[in-house]
Design an enzyme around this catalytic site. Structure first.
Site, short mmCIF file in Angstrom:
data_model
loop_
_atom_site.label_atom_id
_atom_site.label_comp_id
_atom_site.label_asym_id
_atom_site.label_seq_id
_atom_site.Cartn_x
_atom_site.Cartn_y
_atom_site.Cartn_z
N LYS A 66 0.81 -1.22 0.00
CA LYS A 66 0.00 0.00 0.00
C LYS A 66 0.85 1.28 0.00
O LYS A 66 0.47 2.28 -0.62
CB LYS A 66 -0.94 0.01 1.21
CG LYS A 66 -2.07 -1.03 1.10
CD LYS A 66 -3.02 -0.92 2.27
CE LYS A 66 -4.02 -2.05 2.25
NZ LYS A 66 -5.02 -1.94 3.32
N ASP A 102 -10.14 2.31 2.61
CA ASP A 102 -10.20 1.56 3.86
C ASP A 102 -10.99 2.28 4.95
O ASP A 102 -11.83 1.68 5.62
CB ASP A 102 -8.78 1.27 4.38
CG ASP A 102 -8.08 0.18 3.58
OD1 ASP A 102 -8.77 -0.71 3.06
OD2 ASP A 102 -6.84 0.23 3.48
#
Ligand code: ATR
Length: 265
Positions: A66, A102
């Site tokens: 990420k 997220d």
């Protein structure tokens, strides 16, 4: 022509994302394919470039890529910029756009699925790594009364709290010892089957304890339940962050409830 999407990670074999996106595609009638791609630990950029060259339209990115995706993206959404990490990429002729769904996924799970309104609430966030950082801004957008970040390494919590300022403070695990409305475990302790050294006094009769991990009952959830808290795992967050990515790519919002129920069954 079927549009291609994929999730990149290492490991990736157990990812539920292909199942989730296939369910969204069926439900919304979108013509897409979605595969899981194991990128070498030192070869994420090459792996991604090959996927784009082969016509890929977008990708999800999971552990441990990420932060690399954040660096690779030519353009970033404001929420990805604040999170310092990218979990969703869209490819178009202007290059890669990096986003992070997220935090939105966590907030959607808490507020829609678990009916836990966050405005005016006291929130304790455990952990100060990438998983914690990614959800702070979306949590703050809900205007909680306080957000305390507790971490094993206090300095990391202080650094993170300093990034966000308003209403955010840092604490050592043991020093947090009054009841919170919501306690979110964003540490990697559950992965190792461990329990952070928490005071039972953080849990009250109205506390929701949320573990971002899913698929097993963690020591954190067991401890919270033993001290009277309601509990939830991170499966809903997983499906909601996927729904937000699907929406970014396709402009259609899938119905997450049947997909969450299907995965639980
Ligand atoms: P992630 O992207 O999953 O957040 P990370 O950036 O490596 O991964 O961060 C891991 C987090 O879990 C950190 O907050 C870490 O605490 P430290 O900053 O003190 O290292 C926390 N963590 C990992 N193992 C833990 C354990 N056994 N007990 C408590 N906290 C733990």
């Amino acid at each position: 022509m079927t549009d291609r999407y994929a999730v990149f990670g290492h490991p990736i074999a157990h990812s539920k994302s292909p199942l989730i996106h296939a369910a969204f595609a069926r439900q919304t009638g979108q013509d897409i394919s979605y595969e899981a791609i194991l990128a070498p630990l030192d070869g994420f950029a090459d792996s991604l470039a090959a996927f784009i060259a082969a016509g890929g339209r977008g990708a999800n990115v999971t552990v441990p890529f990420k932060e690399t995706a954040f660096k690779l993206a030519l353009r970033l959404s404001p929420r990805a910029e604040r999170a310092g990490a990218v979990n969703t990429l869209s490819f178009d002729r202007d290059g890669m756009l990096g986003d992070n769904t997220d935090g939105a996924g966590l907030v959607a799970d808490l507020t829609h699925n678990l009916h836990c309104a966050l405005g005016g609430k006291r929130i304790l966030l455990l952990g100060a790594g990438g998983a914690a950082r990614g959800v702070i801004e979306p949590l703050l957008d809900q205007q909680p009364a306080v957000l305390v970040i507790a971490n094993r390494t206090l300095g990391r919590a202080q650094e993170l709290a300093g990034l966000f300022g308003r209403g955010v403070s840092a604490s050592a695990f043991e020093a947090a010892d009054t009841p919170f409305d919501l306690v979110i475990n964003a540490t990697a302790a559950s992965l190792a089957g461990e329990l952070p050294p928490l005071s039972p006094r953080i849990f009250g009769a109205n506390t929701l304890a949320y573990d971002m991990m899913y698929g097993r009952d963690t020591p954190f959830l067991g401890f919270a339940r033993g001290h009277g808290a309601a509990t939830a795992d991170g499966l809903g967050m997983l499906v909601e962050q996927a729904a937000e990515a699907f929406y970014l790519w396709r402009g259609v919002r899938p119905d997450t409830a049947p997909v969450i129920a299907g995965l639980r069954a």
